[in-house]
Design an enzyme around this catalytic site. Structure first.
Site, PDB file in Angstrom:
ATOM      1  CE  LYS A   1     -54.702  -7.640 -12.022  1.00  0.00           C
ATOM      2  NZ  LYS A   1     -54.997  -6.931 -13.293  1.00  0.00           N
TER       3      LYS A   1
ATOM      4  CB  SER B   1     -53.804  -4.699 -16.814  1.00  0.00           C
ATOM      5  OG  SER B   1     -53.741  -3.361 -16.376  1.00  0.00           O
TER       6      SER B   1
ATOM      7  CB  SER C   1     -52.927  -3.779 -12.651  1.00  0.00           C
ATOM      8  OG  SER C   1     -54.055  -4.392 -13.273  1.00  0.00           O
TER       9      SER C   1
END
Length: 397
Positions: free
Chosen positions: A35, A136, A112
Site C-alpha cells: 500500500k 481498511s 483505504s
C-alpha cells in the site's frame, strides 16, 4: 505494472526503484504488493494524493515491517493504490481510476487499502500490505471474499508509514489463502503465549445493524458455521456505552488525530482533496482538545468494560460490515450512509485495540459477505488459527 497486466487498477506506477528480497525464507516464492503509505528505500510514498507525491523524496530506508517480509523471501511486485491520505472506506480515490472489485465488479473494493485488496483478490499478488484505522483491512476483505485481520494495536510497528490517527492505526495484510495468511503472521507477530479464546459470545445490538432480511438470514447461516466449531455463543450483557456513543467517540478521536497529523500540511495551500476526504479533515479541524479528551475517556471506559466482558478466553462473533459492498454507481450520500453504519460495527476493535478477523463465509446479493471474530489483546495468531479451523470445516461440509 502495465494496464494489460493490471485489469483491476490495483497498482500505481510512480515508483520503480529496484527492491531486493532474500532468496530464501518462509515467504520465498510469494509475491508482495505494498500500500502506498509505506516507505520503501529509493521510492517515493504518495499516500494517495498527487501533491503529497510531488513533494515526496525517495525514502532512505524501508519500513521495518515491509523489510521483514522482504527478508523472509517475499518478492516485491509494486505499490498499490490507497484512498487519499487513507481517510475513506469505499475505495474510490478522486485522483486515480477506481480499483475494481474482482469478486463483484459492480461493487466497490472498499478502502483505504483498495489497491492491495484488489491485487490479491484478482490474483496479481500473493500478499498485499494494507493498514486498518477505521476498517481498511476488515471491510475490503469482507467485500472481496478474503481473510482480513485487524491486529492488536501496536503489535506490529508502523515506523516508516504515513500516520492517520496514531492511537487507532494498525498494520494489516491480505493473502490469497489462510495458509499464506498465517505464514505472514508468523513473520510479523510474536506469539504472545495467550491462550486461544474458546468462549463464544454475541451482542444482539451489533446484529441489529445488518441492513436487511437477506443479510440477517445469511449472517445466521455463517454464525451456525462458526458455532459448529466453537459452540453456540452466549448472549452477552449490553455494554455500558451505546453503539452510537462509541461511533462518535471513534469519529472524534480519529478526526482530531488526523487533523493533527495532516492539518499543517493541508493548510499550506489547496491540496485538491476529493469529496468525503475533504469534509472529514474539515470536521477534524473543529474537534477541540476538550472534546477529544472526553471521547478518549469514553474509549478508556469502553476498553475496560469490553476487556472484562471478554476476559482471557472470550471471543465475540459479530458481523464484519452491515451488507455486501455498496454498488460502485451509487451516489455520495448513499456511500456516506453505508460508511457511517459500517463504522458502528468496525469501531469496537479500533477503540479497544483488540484484534478482529473477518472470514469469507458468506454471500449476499451475489457478492461476498464476511463474519468476524474479535478476541482479547494479543490473540492475533490464535484468531488466524481458529479462522483456519472454521474455513476448513466449512469447505468440508
Amino acid at each position: 505494472m502495465t494496464a494489460a497486466r493490471d485489469p483491476y487498477n490495483a497498482f500505481l506506477n510512480h515508483s520503480d526503484a529496484p527492491v531486493a528480497n532474500a532468496p530464501t525464507g518462509p515467504l520465498a516464492g510469494l509475491t508482495l504488493a505494498v500500500k502506498d503509505l509505506f516507505d520503501i528505500a529509493g521510492q517515493r510514498t504518495g499516500c494517495g494524493n498527487p501533491h503529497k507525491l510531488a513533494e515526496a523524496r525517495p525514502a532512505e530506508r524501508t519500513a521495518p515491517a515491509i523489510q521483514a517480509l522482504l527478508d523472509a523471501g517475499a518478492r516485491f511486485v509494486g505499490r498499490t493504490q490507497t484512498e487519499e491520505l487513507a481517510f475513506s472506506l469505499t475505495g474510490q480515490n478522486a485522483h486515480y481510476p477506481y480499483p475494481i472489485n474482482p469478486a463483484a465488479p459492480d461493487r466497490v473494493t472498499g478502502g483505504s487499502s483498495s489497491g492491495s485488496v484488489a491485487a490479491v483478490a484478482g490474483g496479481l499478488a500473493d500478499i498485499a500490505i494494507g493498514s486498518d484505522t477505521g476498517g481498511s483491512v476488515r471491510a475490503p476483505a469482507s467485500f472481496t471474499g478474503l481473510v482480513g485481520l485487524r491486529t492488536t494495536h501496536g503489535a506490529i510497528p508502523l515506523d516508516g508509514a504515513m500516520p492517520l490517527a496514531p492511537s487507532l492505526d494498525t498494520f494489516g495484510w491480505f493473502a490469497k489463502d489462510i495458509d499464506i495468511y498465517e505464514r505472514v503472521a508468523t513473520v510479523l507477530l510474536e506469539d504472545s503465549g495467550a491462550p486461544a479464546p474458546s468462549r463464544p459470545l454475541r451482542l444482539e445490538t451489533l446484529e441489529s445493524l445488518l441492513m436487511g432480511d437477506a443479510e440477517a438470514t445469511e449472517y445466521r447461516r455463517m454464525a451456525d458455521r462458526v458455532a459448529a466449531v466453537l459452540g453456540a455463543p452466549a448472549t452477552a450483557p449490553a455494554l455500558p456505552q451505546t453503539v452510537d456513543d462509541l461511533y462518535w467517540a471513534f469519529r472524534r478521536i480519529q478526526a482530531r488525530e488526523a487533523w493533527e497529523a495532516h492539518g499543517p500540511w493541508l493548510t499550506q495551500k489547496d491540496r485538491g482533496l476529493g469529496p468525503g476526504v475533504k469534509e472529514r479533515f474539515e470536521f477534524g479541524a473543529t474537534v477541540d482538545l476538550a472534546t477529544y479528551e472526553q471521547a478518549s475517556r469514553m474509549r478508556n471506559a469502553f476498553r475496560d468494560a469490553f476487556a472484562a466482558l471478554l476476559g482471557d478466553d472470550g471471543i465475540l462473533v459479530m458481523p464484519t460490515v452491515p451488507s455486501a459492498a455498496p454498488l460502485a454507481t451509487v451516489g455520495f450520500d448513499e456511500l456516506q450512509a453505508y460508511r457511517e453504519l459500517a463504522l458502528r460495527l468496525l469501531c469496537l476493535s479500533g477503540l479497544s485495540g483488540f484484534p478482529q478477523i473477518t472470514l469469507p463465509l458468506g454471500t449476499v446479493h451475489g457478492a461476498p459477505f464476511g463474519i468476524s471474530l474479535l478476541g482479547p489483546a494479543g490473540t492475533d495468531l490464535a484468531l488466524i488459527r481458529i479462522g483456519r479451523r472454521i474455513l476448513d470445516a466449512s469447505q468440508g461440509s
